[in-house]
Design a protein around this motif. Structure first.
Motif, PDB file in Angstrom:
ATOM      1  N   TYR A  24      -0.455  61.409  13.917  1.00 30.93           N
ATOM      2  CA  TYR A  24      -1.079  61.224  12.604  1.00 30.93           C
ATOM      3  C   TYR A  24      -2.126  60.112  12.656  1.00 30.93           C
ATOM      4  O   TYR A  24      -3.243  60.259  12.148  1.00 30.93           O
ATOM      5  CB  TYR A  24       0.005  60.904  11.570  1.00 30.93           C
ATOM      6  CG  TYR A  24      -0.520  60.733  10.166  1.00 30.93           C
ATOM      7  CD1 TYR A  24      -0.769  61.839   9.369  1.00 30.93           C
ATOM      8  CD2 TYR A  24      -0.763  59.464   9.647  1.00 30.93           C
ATOM      9  CE1 TYR A  24      -1.247  61.694   8.075  1.00 30.93           C
ATOM     10  CE2 TYR A  24      -1.251  59.307   8.358  1.00 30.93           C
ATOM     11  CZ  TYR A  24      -1.490  60.426   7.581  1.00 30.93           C
ATOM     12  OH  TYR A  24      -1.969  60.279   6.300  1.00 30.93           O
ATOM     13  N   LYS A  25      -1.772  59.004  13.305  1.00 28.18           N
ATOM     14  CA  LYS A  25      -2.690  57.858  13.428  1.00 28.18           C
ATOM     15  C   LYS A  25      -3.930  58.250  14.229  1.00 28.18           C
ATOM     16  O   LYS A  25      -5.058  57.923  13.840  1.00 28.18           O
ATOM     17  CB  LYS A  25      -1.964  56.693  14.107  1.00 28.18           C
ATOM     18  CG  LYS A  25      -2.789  55.436  14.263  1.00 28.18           C
ATOM     19  CD  LYS A  25      -1.919  54.319  14.857  1.00 28.18           C
ATOM     20  CE  LYS A  25      -2.710  53.045  15.013  1.00 28.18           C
ATOM     21  NZ  LYS A  25      -3.479  52.973  16.230  1.00 28.18           N
ATOM     22  N   GLU A  26      -3.740  58.961  15.355  1.00 32.81           N
ATOM     23  CA  GLU A  26      -4.876  59.405  16.176  1.00 32.81           C
ATOM     24  C   GLU A  26      -5.797  60.325  15.376  1.00 32.81           C
ATOM     25  O   GLU A  26      -7.011  60.203  15.447  1.00 32.81           O
ATOM     26  CB  GLU A  26      -4.378  60.149  17.421  1.00 32.81           C
ATOM     27  CG  GLU A  26      -3.838  59.264  18.503  1.00 32.81           C
ATOM     28  CD  GLU A  26      -4.912  58.428  19.160  1.00 32.81           C
ATOM     29  OE1 GLU A  26      -5.981  58.981  19.521  1.00 32.81           O
ATOM     30  OE2 GLU A  26      -4.700  57.218  19.312  1.00 32.81           O
ATOM     31  N   SER A  28      -6.131  60.354  12.164  1.00 33.62           N
ATOM     32  CA  SER A  28      -6.783  59.533  11.132  1.00 33.62           C
ATOM     33  C   SER A  28      -7.967  58.781  11.709  1.00 33.62           C
ATOM     34  O   SER A  28      -9.021  58.675  11.081  1.00 33.62           O
ATOM     35  CB  SER A  28      -5.794  58.521  10.551  1.00 33.62           C
ATOM     36  OG  SER A  28      -4.722  59.170   9.933  1.00 33.62           O
ATOM     37  N   GLU A  29      -7.799  58.250  12.918  1.00 31.86           N
ATOM     38  CA  GLU A  29      -8.853  57.452  13.538  1.00 31.86           C
ATOM     39  C   GLU A  29     -10.000  58.315  14.058  1.00 31.86           C
ATOM     40  O   GLU A  29     -11.154  57.902  14.028  1.00 31.86           O
ATOM     41  CB  GLU A  29      -8.278  56.610  14.683  1.00 31.86           C
ATOM     42  CG  GLU A  29      -7.382  55.495  14.188  1.00 31.86           C
ATOM     43  CD  GLU A  29      -6.687  54.754  15.305  1.00 31.86           C
ATOM     44  OE1 GLU A  29      -6.865  55.112  16.492  1.00 31.86           O
ATOM     45  OE2 GLU A  29      -5.945  53.804  14.991  1.00 31.86           O
ATOM     46  N   GLN A  44       2.347  63.513   7.280  1.00 28.59           N
ATOM     47  CA  GLN A  44       3.100  63.604   8.527  1.00 28.59           C
ATOM     48  C   GLN A  44       4.133  64.727   8.483  1.00 28.59           C
ATOM     49  O   GLN A  44       4.392  65.373   9.495  1.00 28.59           O
ATOM     50  CB  GLN A  44       3.793  62.269   8.828  1.00 28.59           C
ATOM     51  CG  GLN A  44       2.824  61.189   9.234  1.00 28.59           C
ATOM     52  CD  GLN A  44       3.524  59.912   9.636  1.00 28.59           C
ATOM     53  OE1 GLN A  44       4.561  59.946  10.299  1.00 28.59           O
ATOM     54  NE2 GLN A  44       2.961  58.778   9.237  1.00 28.59           N
TER      55      GLN A  44
END
Length: 197
Positions: A24-26, A28-29, A44
């Protein structure tokens, strides 16, 4: 826009394994559009659901997501020929991120460019490979009737957990045209599908 499924594959191809929060973070970035559908923001829980629904490709164990070993390509070999030729062979090594392409003509007077082609990306080809479902292709494809001077082909796919072999004469899996287009992009030179594909 890349589909969420493709974005998950992209992240796992680069990282090997990851948790859902890391995926999820990847996403988003990299680009916020990964996390939006037409009507809602993707959470998520949706990513977890997508991974759970695609058990034939993804493995989720103890919170760690990976590509299943029997779906993780190591080596792909494709051979295609017909009379009077040419014979084409491509070998893609996903471990070294490289490929070799060989074309042999029976006709010594054959017109052809000796200029080295501009190749595509093995990583991009690997991501495309998942959509062709090569591991589900039949072992043998045969056209009906008598075949004279037909196109013969074979595909061997070695993964971390299995080996898959398929081939045929003048008959092809439904994904064959897209598969040949992806090879054309990879090698930087026309890889024809065959006359009846």
């Amino acid at each position: 826009m890349m589909k969420i499924y493709e974005a998950i594959l992209d992240i796992l191809v680069k990282m090997g394994t990851a948790t859902i929060p890391v995926i999820y973070k990847e996403m988003s970035e990299q680009q916020s559009s990964y996390l939006r559908t037409e009507e809602q923001i993707v959470e998520q829980a949706y990513i977890r659901s997508l991974i759970s629904r695609n058990k034939e490709i993804f493995s989720l164990k103890d919170g760690i997501v990976s590509i299943r070993p029997e779906r993780e390509p190591i080596m792909l070999t494709v051979v295609m020929y017909g009379y009077p030729g040419p014979e084409r062979r491509i070998k893609v090594d996903f471990k070294t991120n490289s490929f070799t392409y060989f074309e042999w003509h029976l006709d010594s007077l054959c017109q052809g460019s000796l200029i080295a082609p501009q190749p595509g990306s093995v990583e991009h080809f690997k991501k495309q490979l998942y959509s062709f479902n090569c591991w589900e292709w039949q072992g043998d494809y045969q056209a009906e009737g008598i075949i004279v001077d037909g196109t013969t082909w074979s595909v061997k796919l070695e993964t971390k957990g299995n080996k898959f072999e398929s081939g045929g004469i003048d008959s092809f899996p439904k994904e064959w045209k897209d598969f040949c287009r992806a090879i054309t992009t990879l090698i930087g030179k026309e890889f024809p599908c065959g006359p009846h594909a």
